[in-house]
Design an enzyme around this catalytic site. Structure first.
Site, PDB file in Angstrom:
ATOM      1  N   HIS A 233       1.157  -0.791   0.154  1.00  0.00           N
ATOM      2  CA  HIS A 233      -0.092   0.127   0.062  1.00  0.00           C
ATOM      3  C   HIS A 233       1.214   0.806   0.301  1.00  0.00           C
ATOM      4  CE1 HIS A 233      -2.747   3.149   1.450  1.00  0.00           C
ATOM      5  NE2 HIS A 233      -3.682   2.522   1.617  1.00  0.00           N
ATOM      6  N   CYS A 271      -3.397   2.425  -4.994  1.00  0.00           N
ATOM      7  CA  CYS A 271      -4.796   3.250  -3.935  1.00  0.00           C
ATOM      8  C   CYS A 271      -4.390   5.309  -4.799  1.00  0.00           C
ATOM      9  CB  CYS A 271      -4.125   3.232  -2.473  1.00  0.00           C
ATOM     10  SG  CYS A 271      -5.413   4.465  -1.755  1.00  0.00           S
ATOM     11  N   HIS A 298      -7.712   0.957  -4.545  1.00  0.00           N
ATOM     12  CA  HIS A 298      -8.571   1.464  -3.220  1.00  0.00           C
ATOM     13  C   HIS A 298      -8.625   2.678  -4.283  1.00  0.00           C
ATOM     14  CE1 HIS A 298      -6.195   0.088   0.282  1.00  0.00           C
ATOM     15  NE2 HIS A 298      -7.018  -0.541   0.247  1.00  0.00           N
ATOM     16  N   ASP A 346     -12.298   3.569  -1.351  1.00  0.00           N
ATOM     17  CA  ASP A 346     -11.816   3.677  -0.134  1.00  0.00           C
ATOM     18  C   ASP A 346     -12.043   4.600   0.352  1.00  0.00           C
ATOM     19  OD1 ASP A 346      -9.837   3.725   1.551  1.00  0.00           O
ATOM     20  OD2 ASP A 346      -8.154   4.250   0.659  1.00  0.00           O
ATOM     21  N   HIS A 347     -12.600   4.745   1.893  1.00  0.00           N
ATOM     22  CA  HIS A 347     -12.760   5.545   2.664  1.00  0.00           C
ATOM     23  C   HIS A 347     -14.923   6.491   2.244  1.00  0.00           C
ATOM     24  CE1 HIS A 347      -8.491   6.247   3.987  1.00  0.00           C
ATOM     25  NE2 HIS A 347      -8.916   5.426   3.938  1.00  0.00           N
ATOM     26  N   TYR A 363     -14.648   4.519   7.419  1.00  0.00           N
ATOM     27  CA  TYR A 363     -15.419   3.310   7.690  1.00  0.00           C
ATOM     28  C   TYR A 363     -17.249   3.481   7.502  1.00  0.00           C
ATOM     29  CZ  TYR A 363     -10.501   1.793   5.639  1.00  0.00           C
ATOM     30  OH  TYR A 363      -9.608   1.620   5.133  1.00  0.00           O
TER      31      TYR A 363
HETATM   32  C1  DNO Z   1      -6.251   3.322   5.075  1.00  0.00           C
HETATM   33  C2  DNO Z   1      -5.660   1.734   4.859  1.00  0.00           C
HETATM   34  C3  DNO Z   1      -4.754   1.793   5.112  1.00  0.00           C
HETATM   35  C4  DNO Z   1      -3.947   0.598   4.711  1.00  0.00           C
HETATM   36  C5  DNO Z   1      -2.675  -0.233   5.410  1.00  0.00           C
HETATM   37  C6  DNO Z   1      -2.458  -0.834   4.386  1.00  0.00           C
HETATM   38  O1  DNO Z   1      -7.891   3.428   5.370  1.00  0.00           O
HETATM   39  O2  DNO Z   1      -5.725   2.329   3.135  1.00  0.00           O
HETATM   40  O3  DNO Z   1      -4.402   1.787   6.775  1.00  0.00           O
HETATM   41  O4  DNO Z   1      -4.820  -0.566   5.117  1.00  0.00           O
HETATM   42  O5  DNO Z   1      -1.545   1.009   5.270  1.00  0.00           O
HETATM   43  O6  DNO Z   1      -0.958  -1.722   5.071  1.00  0.00           O
END
Ligand code: DNO
Length: 389
Positions: A233, A271, A298, A346-347, A363
């Site tokens: 990530h 991401c 993501h 994501d989020h 989340y």
């Molecule tokens: C946040 C996430 C991070 C991710 C870690 C992966 O929302 O994208 O906490 O899970 O960095 O190891």
């Protein structure tokens, strides 16, 4: 795309039933109760996978198997922790889980300065303000030598800003860094945080990189044997913070990792939100260039309000990443591979419908539902408009 969703296990306010009803097929989860460095037993992995299966989905991606700090530093018990990591990978493979997301950020996982940034229409989202963080570093944490990390202009701006913040706002920044976000293992006191930062003295950018490549090359035989794909990530934000090096922030870093760790099982979590934290990053170009080793995505977007100040966008498709173009590259990669890739929205913003629920920051249910729906719409739209994708 395969529709993914991060689920925090039984502690999550969002239930598997709700996740399934959103249209999700692939759950992204972990054994959160296991500390970094511990082996994940098959029995526990199976029990979690069964819960997901009983709810009509599959647990296909782990986010994350955390990398112990000793592995990052190559100190103390790191050899044992690497052996344990290998056992965990084998155990996951035995249960059919072959996509593992992780990061190599020292001490802190992702970082924000405000967990409830209010948008004009009343929902909230997460904000990152580099100037507030610099103020926190120099004037709240008072880390010895912190000033050396910043140039004169940044210092002056952070100092002016910090003086203007109320005590409650300063606390808000401190809490956001030290105890706000899921990912970092434990909430930290300022003293604990300072002590942890101190353990990285002498570990510069080069050293951390070498440690990461060594770790990845050590686990590669297990990846070859099991077929597990490791998807790093990107750093969030994608630049050094608190004097700690960050080594997976841009195309150059990804290229170096691919070169030094040539196994195709060493890949990337694409991401867009993390990469977007540096306006120089071009996520579309990154997908184009490194897509063949992207195994998990993501997707979200950012809006900038000032230099080094951004919040998570109101719409997953609009902001500083050109999501339609990125998605087009993503679909080309799926086609080339003949396989679908798991994407999770994501989020998401915190909306009225989640009021009163204890959602993990970022989340929420409603905010991510909208994100997922937008991504689905984009996929269908692109496929319709560009036949052959
Ligand atoms: C946040 C996430 C991070 C991710 C870690 C992966 O929302 O994208 O906490 O899970 O960095 O190891």
């Amino acid at each position: 795309m395969k529709q993914g969703w991060r689920w925090y296990g039984d502690a999550d306010a969002i239930t598997l039933k709700e996740i399934r009803q959103a249209g999700v097929t692939d759950v992204v989860a972990a054994l959160y109760e296991r500390k970094p460095g511990e082996v994940w037993p098959v029995k526990e992995i199976k029990a979690r996978a069964k819960k997901v299966k009983d709810a009509g989905m599959v647990w296909s991606v782990v986010e994350s198997v955390p990398v112990h700090e000793e592995i990052k530093k190559r100190t103390g018990n790191y050899r044992q922790y690497i052996e344990n990591y290998k056992v965990t990978l084998r155990n996951l493979a035995k249960c059919g889980i072959k996509t593992v997301c992780y990061n190599f950020m020292p001490v802190l996982d992702w970082t924000r300065s405000n967990l409830a940034y209010a948008l004009p229409h009343g929902s909230t989202c997460l904000e990152y303000n580099a100037h507030e963080l610099a103020g926190f570093h120099m004037f709240y944490l008072k880390r010895p030598g912190a000033e050396k990390e910043y140039d004169a202009k940044t210092k002056a701006r952070a100092s002016r800003l910090w003086k203007k913040l109320s005590a409650a706002e300063k606390k808000r920044v401190a809490d956001s860094v030290l105890c706000g976000l899921p990912g970092t293992v434990d909430d930290l006191t300022p003293e604990e945080f300072l002590a942890q930062l101190k353990t990285y003295e002498g570990i510069d950018d080069r050293r951390l990189r070498e440690n990461m490549y060594a770790f990845l090359n050590e686990i590669t035989p297990v990846l070859e044997e099991t077929g597990v794909n490791m998807c790093i990530h990107p750093d969030d934000p994608p630049h050094p913070i608190f004097g700690l090096p960050r080594i997976l922030s841009n195309a150059k870093d990804i290229a170096e990792m691919y070169r030094r760790c040539p196994s195709k099982h060493i890949g990337l979590t694409l991401c867009t939100g993390s990469l977007g934290g540096d306006p120089q990053n071009d996520a579309v170009a990154i997908m184009k260039r490194f897509g063949s080793r992207v195994y998990f995505c993501h997707f979200r977007n950012l809006e900038y309000t000032d230099d080094k100040v951004f919040h998570e966008a109101q719409c997953h498709l609009c902001g500083n990443t050109d999501m339609p173009r990125l998605f087009e590259e993503f679909l080309k990669e799926e086609k080339r591979r003949g396989e679908k890739i798991v994407v999770r929205p994501d989020h998401g913003r915190l909306l009225e419908i989640d009021k009163g629920r204890k959602c993990y920051c970022g989340y929420s249910y409603g905010g991510r539902l909208i994100g997922l729906a937008e991504l689905r719409g984009l996929e269908i739209g692109l496929k319709y408009a560009r036949k052959g994708l």
